[in-house]
Write an enzyme that holds these catalytic residues in place. Structure first.
Site, PDB file in Angstrom:
ATOM      1  CD  GLU A   1     -28.117  29.783 -44.203  1.00 13.19           C
ATOM      2  OE1 GLU A   1     -27.219  30.239 -44.912  1.00 13.19           O
ATOM      3  OE2 GLU A   1     -28.758  28.782 -44.506  1.00 13.19           O
TER       4      GLU A   1
ATOM      5  CG  LEU B   1     -36.386  13.228 -58.047  1.00 13.30           C
ATOM      6  CD1 LEU B   1     -35.570  12.652 -56.893  1.00 13.30           C
ATOM      7  CD2 LEU B   1     -37.214  12.131 -58.711  1.00 13.30           C
ATOM      8  N   GLY B   2     -34.996  17.207 -58.198  1.00 10.89           N
ATOM      9  CA  GLY B   2     -34.278  17.858 -59.300  1.00 10.89           C
ATOM     10  C   GLY B   2     -32.923  17.204 -59.457  1.00 10.89           C
ATOM     11  NE  ARG B   3     -29.914  21.097 -62.481  1.00  7.01           N
ATOM     12  CZ  ARG B   3     -29.853  22.202 -63.237  1.00  7.01           C
ATOM     13  NH1 ARG B   3     -29.323  22.142 -64.438  1.00  7.01           N
ATOM     14  NH2 ARG B   3     -30.288  23.353 -62.801  1.00  7.01           N
ATOM     15  CB  ILE B   4     -29.379  18.508 -55.612  1.00  5.17           C
ATOM     16  CG1 ILE B   4     -28.335  19.487 -56.152  1.00  5.17           C
ATOM     17  CG2 ILE B   4     -29.061  18.063 -54.184  1.00  5.17           C
ATOM     18  CD1 ILE B   4     -28.224  20.789 -55.400  1.00  5.17           C
TER      19      ILE B   4
ATOM     20  CG  ASP C   1     -25.394  22.673 -44.899  1.00  8.35           C
ATOM     21  OD1 ASP C   1     -25.245  22.921 -46.113  1.00  8.35           O
ATOM     22  OD2 ASP C   1     -24.527  22.958 -44.038  1.00  8.35           O
TER      23      ASP C   1
ATOM     24  NE  ARG D   1     -43.667  23.767 -58.928  1.00  7.47           N
ATOM     25  CZ  ARG D   1     -42.837  24.818 -58.803  1.00  7.47           C
ATOM     26  NH1 ARG D   1     -43.157  25.805 -58.015  1.00  7.47           N
ATOM     27  NH2 ARG D   1     -41.694  24.865 -59.466  1.00  7.47           N
TER      28      ARG D   1
ATOM     29  CG  HIS E   1     -25.428  27.362 -46.464  1.00  9.38           C
ATOM     30  ND1 HIS E   1     -26.357  28.337 -46.751  1.00  9.38           N
ATOM     31  CD2 HIS E   1     -25.311  26.627 -47.577  1.00  9.38           C
ATOM     32  CE1 HIS E   1     -26.772  28.187 -47.999  1.00  9.38           C
ATOM     33  NE2 HIS E   1     -26.153  27.162 -48.521  1.00  9.38           N
TER      34      HIS E   1
ATOM     35  CB  ILE F   1     -28.749  19.675 -48.262  1.00 13.27           C
ATOM     36  CG1 ILE F   1     -29.612  18.647 -49.002  1.00 13.27           C
ATOM     37  CG2 ILE F   1     -27.909  18.993 -47.207  1.00 13.27           C
ATOM     38  CD1 ILE F   1     -30.052  19.020 -50.351  1.00 13.27           C
TER      39      ILE F   1
ATOM     40  NE  ARG G   1     -30.689  29.216 -50.705  1.00 12.81           N
ATOM     41  CZ  ARG G   1     -29.637  28.577 -51.192  1.00 12.81           C
ATOM     42  NH1 ARG G   1     -29.319  27.373 -50.695  1.00 12.81           N
ATOM     43  NH2 ARG G   1     -28.907  29.095 -52.164  1.00 12.81           N
TER      44      ARG G   1
HETATM   45  C1  8YV Z   1     -23.300  28.229 -51.324  1.00  9.56           C
HETATM   46  C2  8YV Z   1     -25.542  27.353 -52.092  1.00  9.56           C
HETATM   47  O1  8YV Z   1     -23.737  28.666 -50.096  1.00  9.56           O
HETATM   48  O2  8YV Z   1     -25.208  26.805 -54.343  1.00  9.56           O
HETATM   49  C3  8YV Z   1     -26.006  27.229 -53.495  1.00  9.56           C
HETATM   50  O3  8YV Z   1     -27.196  27.559 -53.736  1.00  9.56           O
HETATM   51  O4  8YV Z   1     -26.297  27.668 -51.234  1.00  9.56           O
HETATM   52  C4  8YV Z   1     -24.111  27.018 -51.733  1.00  9.56           C
HETATM   53  O5  8YV Z   1     -23.464  26.364 -52.765  1.00  9.56           O
HETATM   54  C5  8YV Z   1     -23.409  29.377 -52.269  1.00  9.56           C
HETATM   55  O6  8YV Z   1     -23.040  28.917 -53.493  1.00  9.56           O
HETATM   56  C6  8YV Z   1     -22.520  30.547 -51.811  1.00  9.56           C
HETATM   57  O7  8YV Z   1     -21.214  30.386 -52.260  1.00  9.56           O
END
Ligand code: 8YV
Length: 318
Positions: free
Chosen positions: A263, A154-157, A258, A177, A281, A232, A234
């Site tokens: 990748e 639970l950060g900014r995103i 995503d 954590r 992604h 969304i 990693r």
């Molecule tokens: C993009 C990201 O893939 O911001 C990130 O951490 O994974 C995505 O916004 C990245 O910024 C590459 O342009």
């Protein structure tokens, strides 16, 4: 005397970005070089700033080829592809592009959730294959509104995702954590307990070693045969082998992804499952957001050139 140079590792989608860089620095666009190694070797003593991105490998080996490097400015909020600790130990400032992408990433988390729960990808394939009207009845999805969402990280995103969940009348709990003291959302110290409680688990953590395989087989099994996981963040945060096998076996109900471990290579098993939505992604990939990210990269470069300090430094990594 040669002007200090910026070594840019990747093309940016906006031509004016490069013009902006040229104001203070000579710009070396590495991807245009016939021989990247020779280009770096020839200019290593002039390169003061490195422009990279969240998904462009920027290891210590590259950083240490640049003895005069003073700042690394990255496009993206994630920095697991950059050896930030090593850079900071060398006194190199490292900046990313936080906040400007929160809305688009959170929007896509919901796009993935709705697409997975309501089987939108499967429905599209069903219509395009002229199956509508045939004996093949399209299967029911699951309701999203009023359900229980667990947010991992639970950060900014994560907070932007939680705000959207309130618009869907969802109950939200989270796992970090440590519990946050500035939010009125329920905290679960155990990720497995959060997964057992949730209908949907949304992964919004940082990437890298600190969260590698955080979502393991036990967590996926706790989310269960009716549960859906959304990622969304990693690919490294979820044990991808366990993800594939629990989806195939039916122990896990569905996944909206995503990001992936390797990748752009996506496990073939995921491409054949109708309870999976897979995207390349693209969470921050809108015209507005990528422009804002590119602008912030170059605002950081400008700020470094004029004040000696980047604007959005990545916090010191112990
Ligand atoms: C993009 C990201 O893939 O911001 C990130 O951490 O994974 C995505 O916004 C990245 O910024 C590459 O342009």
């Amino acid at each position: 005397t040669t002007r200090p140079a910026v070594l840019q590792l990747l093309p940016f989608p906006f031509p004016d970005a490069a013009e902006r860089l040229a104001k203070h620095y000579e710009l070396i666009e590495l991807w245009k070089a016939a021989d990247a190694d020779a280009t770096i070797a020839a200019r290593q003593d002039d390169i003061a700033v490195l422009v990279t991105s969240a998904t462009t490998p920027t290891p210590a080996q590259l950083i240490d080829r640049l003895p005069k490097l003073q700042a690394i400015c990255s496009m993206g909020v994630g920095y697991d592809a950059i050896d930030v600790r090593h850079a900071q130990q060398r006194g190199i400032q490292v900046s990313n592009t936080p906040d400007v992408l929160n809305d688009c990433v959170a929007d896509l988390a919901f796009g993935l959730l709705l697409a997975t729960a309501r089987k939108l990808g499967h429905a599209e394939r069903y219509v395009r294959a002229n199956q509508w009207g045939s004996e093949a009845v399209f299967p029911l999805g699951v309701k999203v509104s009023h359900k229980k969402m667990g947010i991992v990280g639970l950060g900014r995103i994560g907070m932007a995702i939680a705000r959207r969940a309130s618009g869907f009348d969802m109950e939200v709990r989270y796992h970090n954590r440590r519990a946050r003291t500035d939010v009125d959302l329920g905290y679960e110290a155990s990720l497995t307990d959060l997964a057992s409680w949730a209908d949907f688990l949304v992964v919004a953590t940082v990437g890298g070693d600190s969260t590698r395989n955080l979502v393991n087989r036990e967590v996926l099994q706790a989310l269960g045969a009716k549960g859906i996981i959304i990622n969304i963040a990693r690919g490294s945060v979820i044990d991808e082998e366990a993800l594939v096998s629990t989806l195939v076996s039916g122990e896990l109900g569905g996944a909206g992804l995503d990001v992936y471990v390797d990748e752009p290579n996506v496990p073939d098993a995921l491409k054949t499952l109708d309870n999976v939505v897979i995207l390349p992604h693209i969470a921050s990939a809108t015209t507005e957001t990528r422009k804002a990210m590119a602008d912030l990269v170059f605002d950081n470069v400008d700020a470094y050139a004029t004040t000696g300090k980047v604007i959005t430094p990545i916090p010191a990594i112990a």
